[in-house]
Design a protein around this motif. Sequence first.
Motif, PDB file in Angstrom:
ATOM      1  N   LEU A 137      69.689  -0.628  98.348  1.00 44.11           N
ATOM      2  CA  LEU A 137      68.542  -1.077  96.973  1.00 44.11           C
ATOM      3  C   LEU A 137      67.740  -1.462  96.304  1.00 44.11           C
ATOM      4  O   LEU A 137      68.744  -0.544  95.432  1.00 44.11           O
ATOM      5  CB  LEU A 137      67.232  -0.594  98.477  1.00 44.11           C
ATOM      6  CG  LEU A 137      67.538  -0.425  99.908  1.00 44.11           C
ATOM      7  CD1 LEU A 137      66.196   0.194 100.468  1.00 44.11           C
ATOM      8  CD2 LEU A 137      67.425  -2.103 100.354  1.00 44.11           C
ATOM      9  N   ASP A 138      66.908  -1.795  95.431  1.00 43.85           N
ATOM     10  CA  ASP A 138      66.725  -2.363  94.667  1.00 43.85           C
ATOM     11  C   ASP A 138      65.736  -0.972  93.443  1.00 43.85           C
ATOM     12  O   ASP A 138      66.053  -0.657  92.186  1.00 43.85           O
ATOM     13  CB  ASP A 138      65.400  -3.379  94.021  1.00 43.85           C
ATOM     14  CG  ASP A 138      66.203  -4.789  94.532  1.00 43.85           C
ATOM     15  OD1 ASP A 138      67.493  -4.914  94.068  1.00 43.85           O
ATOM     16  OD2 ASP A 138      65.649  -5.524  94.396  1.00 43.85           O
ATOM     17  N   TRP A 198      75.669 -11.311 104.741  1.00 43.75           N
ATOM     18  CA  TRP A 198      75.413 -11.171 103.004  1.00 43.75           C
ATOM     19  C   TRP A 198      74.315 -12.331 102.747  1.00 43.75           C
ATOM     20  O   TRP A 198      74.359 -12.941 102.585  1.00 43.75           O
ATOM     21  CB  TRP A 198      76.409 -11.058 102.559  1.00 43.75           C
ATOM     22  CG  TRP A 198      76.192 -10.213 100.746  1.00 43.75           C
ATOM     23  CD1 TRP A 198      75.212 -10.125 100.078  1.00 43.75           C
ATOM     24  CD2 TRP A 198      77.110  -8.646 100.874  1.00 43.75           C
ATOM     25  NE1 TRP A 198      74.957  -9.095  99.242  1.00 43.75           N
ATOM     26  CE2 TRP A 198      76.181  -8.396  99.723  1.00 43.75           C
ATOM     27  CE3 TRP A 198      78.057  -8.127 101.185  1.00 43.75           C
ATOM     28  CZ2 TRP A 198      76.715  -7.290  98.354  1.00 43.75           C
ATOM     29  CZ3 TRP A 198      78.436  -7.046 100.778  1.00 43.75           C
ATOM     30  CH2 TRP A 198      77.866  -6.785  99.500  1.00 43.75           C
ATOM     31  N   PRO A 199      72.968 -11.653 102.509  1.00 46.36           N
ATOM     32  CA  PRO A 199      72.460 -12.732 101.609  1.00 46.36           C
ATOM     33  C   PRO A 199      72.548 -13.493 100.071  1.00 46.36           C
ATOM     34  O   PRO A 199      73.061 -12.447  99.143  1.00 46.36           O
ATOM     35  CB  PRO A 199      70.696 -11.938 102.224  1.00 46.36           C
ATOM     36  CG  PRO A 199      70.810 -10.658 102.254  1.00 46.36           C
ATOM     37  CD  PRO A 199      72.402 -10.506 102.564  1.00 46.36           C
ATOM     38  N   ILE A 235      67.192  -9.584 101.168  1.00 50.81           N
ATOM     39  CA  ILE A 235      67.401 -10.646 100.968  1.00 50.81           C
ATOM     40  C   ILE A 235      66.720 -10.644  99.790  1.00 50.81           C
ATOM     41  O   ILE A 235      65.358 -10.128  99.187  1.00 50.81           O
ATOM     42  CB  ILE A 235      66.192 -11.471 101.974  1.00 50.81           C
ATOM     43  CG1 ILE A 235      66.748 -11.296 103.730  1.00 50.81           C
ATOM     44  CG2 ILE A 235      65.751 -12.850 101.797  1.00 50.81           C
ATOM     45  CD1 ILE A 235      66.010 -11.874 104.268  1.00 50.81           C
ATOM     46  N   PRO A 236      66.826 -11.475  98.664  1.00 49.75           N
ATOM     47  CA  PRO A 236      66.717 -11.800  97.856  1.00 49.75           C
ATOM     48  C   PRO A 236      65.263 -12.122  97.260  1.00 49.75           C
ATOM     49  O   PRO A 236      65.022 -12.917  98.087  1.00 49.75           O
ATOM     50  CB  PRO A 236      67.516 -12.691  96.369  1.00 49.75           C
ATOM     51  CG  PRO A 236      68.801 -12.547  97.365  1.00 49.75           C
ATOM     52  CD  PRO A 236      68.455 -12.228  98.670  1.00 49.75           C
ATOM     53  N   GLY A 237      64.399 -11.035  96.122  1.00 52.79           N
ATOM     54  CA  GLY A 237      62.992 -12.160  96.136  1.00 52.79           C
ATOM     55  C   GLY A 237      62.020 -11.890  97.908  1.00 52.79           C
ATOM     56  O   GLY A 237      61.160 -11.854  97.919  1.00 52.79           O
ATOM     57  N   THR A 238      62.531 -10.771  97.789  1.00 52.88           N
ATOM     58  CA  THR A 238      61.527 -10.647  99.292  1.00 52.88           C
ATOM     59  C   THR A 238      61.629  -9.048  99.561  1.00 52.88           C
ATOM     60  O   THR A 238      62.243  -7.848  98.704  1.00 52.88           O
ATOM     61  CB  THR A 238      61.840 -10.623 100.408  1.00 52.88           C
ATOM     62  OG1 THR A 238      63.067 -10.172 101.343  1.00 52.88           O
ATOM     63  CG2 THR A 238      62.275 -12.586 100.898  1.00 52.88           C
TER      64      THR A 238
END
Length: 789
Positions: free
Chosen positions: A223-224, A346-347, A276-279
Amino acid sequence: MRMSTNRRWPRFYSVLVLGILLEFAAACPAGETALKGLVANDCPPIAFVKRHHLRKPFGVGTIYCWNVYSPGGGIYIYDPAHPEKGHKEIFRRDNGTIYDMSSSFDAKRVLFSWMAIKEDEAFKEAKANGEIEIGYRRNIDSFHVFEINVDGTGLRQITRGRFHDVHPIYLPDDRIAFTSTRGKSYSMCQPGLSSALFTMNADGSDIRRIEFSTLADMSPYVLDNGTILFMRWEYLDKSLFTLQSLWTINPDGTRLRLFYGNTITNPNVIWQAKSIPGTNRVLCTLGPHHGNPVGALGIVDPQYGVEDLRGLTNITPEYDYVPSKQVHSGGGPGDKQYNWAFRDPWPVSEDLFLTAYGGPAKDGPQRYRIFAVNEQGDRTLVTEDESISCFNPVPLMPRKRPKVLASLTNHDYAVGTFFLSDVYQGLLDNGIQRGEVKEIRIMTQVPKRCNMRGHRVYDHDPLVSRGSYYVKTCFGTIPVEEDGSAYFEAPAGVEIYFAAVDKDGKEVSRMGSVTQVMPGEQQSCVGCHEPRTASAPNTPRMASKRPPSKIAPPPWGRAEPIDFVTHVQPVFDKYCASCHSGAKPDGLLDLSDDKTRFFNMAYENLLAKNWVHFIYINRGLTDNFLPKQTGSHVSRLMEYIEDGHGDVTVDDNGRRRIYAWIDANCPYYGTYDNTRPGTPGSRDAWAGMQVNAVMRQLGLRFNDGSVNLTHPAFSQVLQSNLAESAGGLAEDENARFTSKDDSGYRALLAAIEEASAALYAKPRVDMQGAEPVPYPTDYVGLYTGFAGP
């Protein structure tokens, strides 16, 4: 003329293109049309795997151990913006298969796991020389971790050895995390290997285990925030089918935390989760416990908490996993197998997800292809190969390197510490009063170092008990202060769980899951089953004013596996067996150490006749254990032990031994070692004997505890069918045997005596003189049989 022609061509093409678009729009739903545009305009090049679809494995947790693979395939690059270029091959081997793959943060390299499948000359020679053990379905190789550049250069093998190494991912500090069978243990309920998360340097050196549960870790993803999100499969005297959910852990093994779903029953498995990018949400696969690990695509939204059903959405509802906590027999609808469904999501962005999809199940190609999907469940084909399935799409787009987390470990220590603010947070809402909890019991479940070699009894082999699959160790207890706080040491690098106990040593409440602590790690928690939003008391806690408590040993004197014959039976021998034994035990309750088919008389009588409460894991709970609703507090035996029975007062140490055993879910054996491999449970005392056959001939109903192998004539199956006038327990007019000279009586007694002689000629591990049969180990292959005991 040229000028005139050039003026007409654009108009002609415009009309033609408009017609094609109108035709296309009529054929495609709006969502699919939009997806096609996103794929063409916004999707980066994709790395993906070609391989044959798996033959049906036994279950998601041990899938890499089963021979479900066919050789062939490789890694390919496809650019949706330039479909005319086709599939660029960067790796191919026809003698093996790829398990899975991930990309580096700069999208210039990929890690993948590959295994050779076809026999080579070295394997054939080893088999001819007898170096390959008969009885194994031996894989000739194992899955190893490899790396290659996306341009096809720089191929290198990173891991070696006879272990499966799968799910490799890059870590922010340039180490690599992966799942491996290097923990050298086996699954509890199926003949497959357990697995755990490990990390290593980029060159394969300095391999470290970071997760210590005893079953399976799968599909890690960073994760980020720098933590690793992964699926963890566990048991803790609860349903074995549903505890395959999402957890997070730091790359150094600290801060193991539930991310979502440990009480969700439908679906059974939530895995392959990625951000999911941006979320703050993650995309994942929803699948069954058994069978092929394919199913629906889901989205987990953590804003609802770790167990709220609103936090899980099935975006492909034609695969009917409806998020639920309903208790079912077996795996229930959450264990349903859907063929040719989704996997490997994969998002790419908030609106564009890649996945492998084999459907529709009916009238489909019976082959996996790469699809794009959105949150509404719309989908469109991205690319395929008509000769082989395509899996594991990885968008080759650079990603900001996640946070590098500082290590919280100190390997100068063999322990970590826990600080508990107030054990009553969560318990007060369940009827527990302040002052009831006096100690915390620290428990572990022991990894199984041998694979199944016989037939299952109570669904497992080697047989341990009628309830838990696990050998259980009690490390001991630590004190709880008057304000409910506790500060204590706990063993590092093992699976542990805690139970709150009262002044008598009876369990008040226990954890609903297992955890761990790393060397030197300091953990803290608010309470016991408190709401996740609860905060610690803001007043100074008593336990914080002193050094951490060291563990006081259990009632039998030292931390070791709980063994009924060693730790509990002596209490019954001292206080009970003089009356409760023999041919006519008081109340027909035999509490002696006389041996039965799998256990002893005391154990069989206590569990079969419901004198003690235990949980059979195949019908286990799914939610948290409710305080005082399991184990010693609800066992019928307690009223006799605590209130006195027959002028007998069991001493405090004896009572505590019994309570600790019951609250461990009543294990019998303190080891997986066995002397009878190849028999039911690897413990069967009369395998190959005539006991069962004679009983069937006589039409007698019996249970394993009705046959006494230490004193065959005391067997209740004889006594309960022998006339009172002949010394038995049956009324004369209803007796099956009128005397001990009855041919049926003599035949059954002879069969039991034969079984008794065989048992004592080769004692089990619950008997003096036992000589366990060494078990073969192979942390790649599956054991498929045994020549005999």
